[in-house]
Write a protein that holds these residues in place. Structure first.
Motif, PDB file in Angstrom:
ATOM      1  N   GLN A   1       0.821  -1.212   0.000  1.00 14.82           N
ATOM      2  CA  GLN A   1       0.000   0.000   0.000  1.00 14.82           C
ATOM      3  C   GLN A   1       0.852   1.259   0.000  1.00 14.82           C
ATOM      4  O   GLN A   1       0.428   2.312  -0.483  1.00 14.82           O
ATOM      5  N   GLU A   2       2.073   1.149   0.531  1.00 15.05           N
ATOM      6  CA  GLU A   2       2.952   2.314   0.562  1.00 15.05           C
ATOM      7  C   GLU A   2       3.400   2.721  -0.839  1.00 15.05           C
ATOM      8  O   GLU A   2       3.797   3.865  -1.066  1.00 15.05           O
TER       9      GLU A   2
ATOM     10  N   PRO B   1       0.715   5.379  -3.698  1.00 16.78           N
ATOM     11  CA  PRO B   1       0.724   6.822  -3.977  1.00 16.78           C
ATOM     12  C   PRO B   1       1.923   7.264  -4.813  1.00 16.78           C
ATOM     13  O   PRO B   1       1.963   8.420  -5.251  1.00 16.78           O
TER      14      PRO B   1
ATOM     15  N   GLY C   1       1.719   3.770  -8.957  1.00 15.02           N
ATOM     16  CA  GLY C   1       0.277   3.765  -8.718  1.00 15.02           C
ATOM     17  C   GLY C   1      -0.523   3.221  -9.883  1.00 15.02           C
ATOM     18  O   GLY C   1      -1.655   2.760  -9.702  1.00 15.02           O
TER      19      GLY C   1
ATOM     20  N   ASP D   1       6.122  15.570   1.870  1.00 16.66           N
ATOM     21  CA  ASP D   1       4.710  15.949   1.967  1.00 16.66           C
ATOM     22  C   ASP D   1       4.313  17.010   0.948  1.00 16.66           C
ATOM     23  O   ASP D   1       3.219  17.561   1.012  1.00 16.66           O
TER      24      ASP D   1
ATOM     25  N   ARG E   1       5.480  12.655  -4.428  1.00 14.16           N
ATOM     26  CA  ARG E   1       5.212  11.277  -4.862  1.00 14.16           C
ATOM     27  C   ARG E   1       6.174  10.799  -5.950  1.00 14.16           C
ATOM     28  O   ARG E   1       6.090   9.657  -6.402  1.00 14.16           O
TER      29      ARG E   1
END
Length: 359
Positions: A6-7, A10, A15, A73, A79
């Motif tokens: 899941q990491e 993004p 993705g 962030d 990303r």
């Protein structure tokens, strides 16, 4: 540290991959924490890692004095990988109190992006929708011989495979026989037996994704072991002729950046086969974009027949696959050696020389 699939969701371009492809990449990922002032990489480094900043800030110091900050962030670049060009274009140092980094093998990422796209094609015969149904393929691509296989040969390899059903106890190859076909276990298990000190002895067991038969083909010597199925299942068989063609370096014409630039000036089409989001970040001016997954369908309508085509991606992995596809469509095609980074360096050098000439 173990990385959850899941990491990866993004992160770009991961993705867009199937969840199972991301799960496989997560098994190979390395995640670690570094402190303020720690060096991530140095300008000019040549390495095999794609690096993502999962938490914290990394300062990027360029040789010309420019400085940027890569923030995990940040909605702008959080990303994206921490500059995937090789050689590295800047010195990367942790700026925050600490930073959490995720590393993936760059060529493995490129290879699995190519597999993910190739296996989506309607004509692809070996994708299994069942849970874990493609573990054999991921394991195969991780094997040393296949990790060195240029991505341009992946599609050709799967096209050449012939599926063969085998029964429990069936002998597939026999020690001492002349070399013949090459095999991959898609489903089932097998034992490998050799004659040692005058008696047969089991020396290995094979599982899904394992391959056998290459030793005799590479050395042109008799089979050096007997392979017997323990469980019934399915094999993928590659003939000797296809083995010689597919598992040896493909016939792809590679161009140095200067040669590619000259051909482009002479009218060749420059084709970017990366994903649109990658192109939006950085690309060669004037290049046409058709992602690898859409190349077979879109090329006839977008590439003028008779004009040479020069393909590129980030590292050359997808370029090789694209060159194979376009050659099958009877285009005159070549690929840029060194990929996008090499071509952009040439353009920067040419621009600097032009500006110097004006001055």
């Amino acid at each position: 540290m173990t990385v959850a699939s899941q990491e990866l969701a993004p992160l770009f371009p991961l993705g867009g991959l199937r969840p199972e492809t991301r799960q496989y990449l997560a098994r190979e990922a390395l995640e670690h924490t570094v402190g303020r002032g720690d060096l991530v990489f140095q300008a000019g480094d040549i390495d095999e890692d794609t690096v993502y900043v999962i938490r914290g800030d990394v300062r990027c110091d360029y040789p010309d004095g420019r400085r940027t900050l890569h923030q995990a962030d940040s909605p702008v670049h959080g990303r994206y990988p921490l500059n995937d060009a090789v050689p590295r274009r800047f010195r990367a140092t942790v700026e925050s109190r600490d930073a959490r980094l995720l590393r993936l093998n760059r060529r493995q990422v490129e290879k699995l992006i190519a597999w993910d796209q190739i296996s989506r094609q309607p004509s692809f015969r070996f994708f299994d929708e069942r849970p874990n149904g493609n573990d054999w393929a991921y394991r195969l691509l991780q094997a040393p011989a296949f990790s060195r296989l240029p991505t341009g040969n992946l599609e050709k390899l799967f096209q050449a495979f012939v599926e063969q059903t085998v029964a429990p106890g069936e002998v597939v190859v026999t020690e001492g026989d002349a070399p013949g076909d090459f095999y991959v276990i898609r489903e089932g298990t097998a034992s490998v037996t050799k004659t040692l000190d005058g008696a047969p002895k089991v020396v290995a067991y094979l599982a899904e994704g394992d391959a056998f038969g290459e030793d005799g083909l590479l050395s042109n010597q008799p089979r050096n072991a007997t392979v017997r199925m323990l469980q019934g299942g399915r094999l993928l068989r590659l003939s000797r002729a296809d083995f010689d063609t597919v598992l040896k370096p493909p016939v792809i014409k590679w161009l140095l950046p200067a040669e590619a630039a000259k051909k482009a000036q002479e009218g060749a089409i420059v084709l970017d086969v990366r994903l649109p989001e990658e192109v939006a970040q950085r690309s060669i001016t004037g290049a046409l974009n058709i992602p690898l997954a859409r190349l077979r369908e879109d090329a006839p309508g977008r590439l003028l027949p008779g004009r040479p085509v020069i393909v590129y991606c980030n590292t050359g992995e997808r370029s090789a696959a694209a060159a194979f596809v376009l050659s099958r469509l009877e285009y005159e095609v070549s690929a840029i050696h060194g990929g996008l980074a090499a071509m952009l360096r040439l353009q920067a050098q040419q621009q600097a020389m032009a500006e110097a000439a004006k001055g």
